[in-house]
Design an enzyme around this catalytic site. Sequence first.
Site, PDB file in Angstrom:
ATOM      1  N   ASP A 326       0.864  -1.259  -0.020  1.00 49.78           N
ATOM      2  CA  ASP A 326      -0.016   0.099  -0.026  1.00 49.78           C
ATOM      3  C   ASP A 326       0.899   1.230  -0.121  1.00 49.78           C
ATOM      4  O   ASP A 326       2.015   1.105   0.252  1.00 49.78           O
ATOM      5  CB  ASP A 326      -0.698  -0.062   1.199  1.00 49.78           C
ATOM      6  CG  ASP A 326      -2.065   0.915   1.199  1.00 49.78           C
ATOM      7  OD1 ASP A 326      -2.382   1.580   0.263  1.00 49.78           O
ATOM      8  OD2 ASP A 326      -2.306   1.325   2.394  1.00 49.78           O
ATOM      9  N   ASP A 624      -2.980  -1.477   5.781  1.00 48.43           N
ATOM     10  CA  ASP A 624      -3.262  -0.794   6.868  1.00 48.43           C
ATOM     11  C   ASP A 624      -4.962  -0.537   7.107  1.00 48.43           C
ATOM     12  O   ASP A 624      -5.316  -0.389   8.097  1.00 48.43           O
ATOM     13  CB  ASP A 624      -2.703   0.280   7.175  1.00 48.43           C
ATOM     14  CG  ASP A 624      -2.911   1.784   6.059  1.00 48.43           C
ATOM     15  OD1 ASP A 624      -3.717   1.371   5.318  1.00 48.43           O
ATOM     16  OD2 ASP A 624      -2.489   2.563   6.569  1.00 48.43           O
ATOM     17  N   ASP A 628      -7.835  -3.379   2.679  1.00 56.51           N
ATOM     18  CA  ASP A 628      -6.459  -4.463   2.509  1.00 56.51           C
ATOM     19  C   ASP A 628      -7.005  -5.792   3.039  1.00 56.51           C
ATOM     20  O   ASP A 628      -6.052  -6.608   2.589  1.00 56.51           O
ATOM     21  CB  ASP A 628      -5.262  -3.831   2.833  1.00 56.51           C
ATOM     22  CG  ASP A 628      -4.902  -2.399   2.522  1.00 56.51           C
ATOM     23  OD1 ASP A 628      -5.314  -2.268   1.428  1.00 56.51           O
ATOM     24  OD2 ASP A 628      -4.678  -1.461   2.936  1.00 56.51           O
TER      25      ASP A 628
END
Length: 883
Positions: A326, A624, A628
């Site tokens: 990410d 986070d 996800d």
Amino acid sequence: MNAPHAQEISTVFSELGSRPGGLSTAEAAATREQVGLNSLPQAVEETWGQRLLRQFRDPMIYVLLAAAVVTALLGEVVDTIVIAAVVIINALVGFVQEGKAANALAAIRDMLSPSSEVLRDGTWVTVDSAELVPGDVVRLRPGDKVPADLRLTETASLRLEESALTGESVPTDKQTGSVAEEADLGDRTSMAFSGTTVAAGTGVGVITATGGATQIGHITTMLGQVEAAETPLTRSMGRFSSLLAVGAVLLAVLMIGVSVLIYDTSWGEVLMSAIGFAVAAIPEGLPAVMAITLALGVQKMAARNAITRRLTSVETLGSVTTICTDKTGTLTRNEMTVRAVHTRNHTYEVSGTGYAPEGRLLLDATVVTLADHPDLARMAQVAAYANDAGVEKRDGRWVLTGEPTDGGLRTFALKAGVSEPARRLSEVPFDSEFKYMATLDDTEQGPVIHLKGAPDRLLERCDRQSSPDGGTEPLDRAYWESMIEDFGARGLRVLAAAWRRGAGLSAVDVADIDAGGFVFLGLYGIIDPPRDEVLDAVRTVQEAGVRVRMITGDHASTASAIAREVGLAGHRAITGTELETATDSELQTIVRDHDVFARTSPEHKLRLVRALQANGEVVAMTGDGVNDAPSLKQADVGVAMGIKGTEATKDAADIVLADDNFATIAAAMKMGRTIYDNLRKAIVFMLPTNGAQGLVIFVAMLVGMTLPITPLQVLWVNLITAVTLSLALSFEPAEAGIMRRRPRDPAAALLDSEAILRILYVSLLIGGATIAVFQYLQMNGAPLDVARTIAVNTLVVGQIFYLFSARFSRVSSLRQELFTTNPVSWLCVGIMLALQLAFAYVPFMQAAFGTTSVGLLSWGAPLLAGVVVFAAVEVDKLLRRRV
């Protein structure tokens, strides 16, 4: 219902059978009967009993259990107890180390709001959020968690923190107008989604989906459908265990046939000999050694801020071929920072990152001051005055209070030296409708209106601009639009600053601002910057042959800019819209050719991970946000952020980074590779022990000679070797250049031809020496217990010398590091010798294992065998290095 974000409000109410005045209590109850409570699905947790039974699912354990049953039927109680103890100890080690099963769905449920303000029977009341139904009208205030998916009907400067769901690095402005049906999740500005948080402003919306039908509910459904991927280590060990177990059983059957048919041996004696062979051939201690080696790795990783939830994930990190990361909070700090300031005079660069007011203002790499650059001073003043955010140092960290973008501007002002705000007389708060903020401030020059906001909105209200000579000149809109494009191409979020004298004003409102007459001062270029250590970390993993891919919910330009900064050079960013139209086979091609993916939804992330795995990649996924969680669970290794990550993400992950630092992944990868090397060393070390023991019994039964070692003595050697010498290899440090070699092929066998050849000739050497010593002693009239005792000593000493050579896979063991890098190995050798001396000389041990005291000279043969084994392996390594 049809996409509510694309429909007019009246249509949404009509389809829901509701109205702006909300539902009645009776209508809500009737709807609840149909759709159920506003809650997410419950996860089925694995019980401790199921987890314990799973520890026995190993072909080698099956053979040992069968051996225990047979020895029990034959009345060999001691053998049964010892074999059963080995099996139970192995299971308990795995059970304790594995810990509790992950439950991501429970963590997501915790994200939901416990209560909400809802319009029922025409009156605003507070109810349990589980009681909400589609059609209910809900009110949102700052700090509220959105209780369900809402189509917004009223907004007042409403901004929602949606990063956990969409990956957007800044709060999203919300409005009531419909948007395109194909709009990405982060662009559906007419919706408020369950589990997100109100950052500022207020709003009212009608519920369009509850429980499992919400966007966050959709994620829980995906989580339930994702099966945890089998790791390369478990696949390799599974194949290895099956092959070893089948081979041991087949050879045992052959031995039984030969003994009964040729030598007419009794069935009881034959079965005990066959069990002795099976126990000899199977490395009982291997599961325990594997669990302990992984557990040691877990402890070392924890000291490096990587908390491991699944033992095998430690090793899997060392096999990773792709890291999907990410952007927000992982590669970047999730702290908005002013990177550049452009006025009509110059473009200034601003050093420093995050909310710490530590940095310099640079012009052509030279530090500048506000006294010499009044154009920059004006920009700093607007940043300080038209701002409601604050930054302060708490517990050693600079912490933001307020909006992230305002925090970046406040930090820039502090770096510039503008720390004392002017006395504010009046303000126009930021509103997503007009996208600016203005303050009327009492300054040394009299009342001044400071204005900051979206560049296009400010340009509409300005007719002049600051000129290089310090005065003003007519506004050159084309020039500023060109600069805005340049900043945007750099991935910068662009805000503008303007000012106007407020002579005669004691207050200011929107009408005053919209009246225009402002002087345009310049542009702020703001970005969520990469972490300082990320560049080196990305380079390290790339040198290790691991490809890094960025998958983010943020905009393509921002993603591309960060990718360039951290060293992910190459092709353009692929957007979620493009992923949406790609087939699975097309997606496999896309992931081979591109490294940056933007505006992605949870479904896109999950598909990307699956596409990479379909291409044969071993995937680590970092994240986070709750968006996800499904892809983290699907990945071979899911890595969650410990500080800024949601609880749902942590529970779906295999590893949690306590410092939210991408660089920690590189350190964990090195640890993973070291652990795999040490496991492989342990296996290559243990198997010759079993090979030698199996060879001794196999040859003895085939030729009809007395067994040189008994089944119980076999178990003794296996156990003490596993808990001492094999364990010593778990403490070996990383070999030189470990992070400059390619990831190992996940489809490759656990043992290559070099390892197999070494196992074979070391087994022959140790086993042959044991048989030779036993036969020599028998031929010279030595008692059976003496011959067997010295034969077992030969096995043990041969293994000790082999350990010294096995500590270094390719280089010579005759080096200083043999004595300095792993003191645990010498401690283990000492314990092994002490146990073996007890085995030979302590009376109760002699009674239990059928041994006897032997003279000092009898140790000569075992020592000679050990030296021969050591020399053979060292010659083998020398020849391989030269070839």
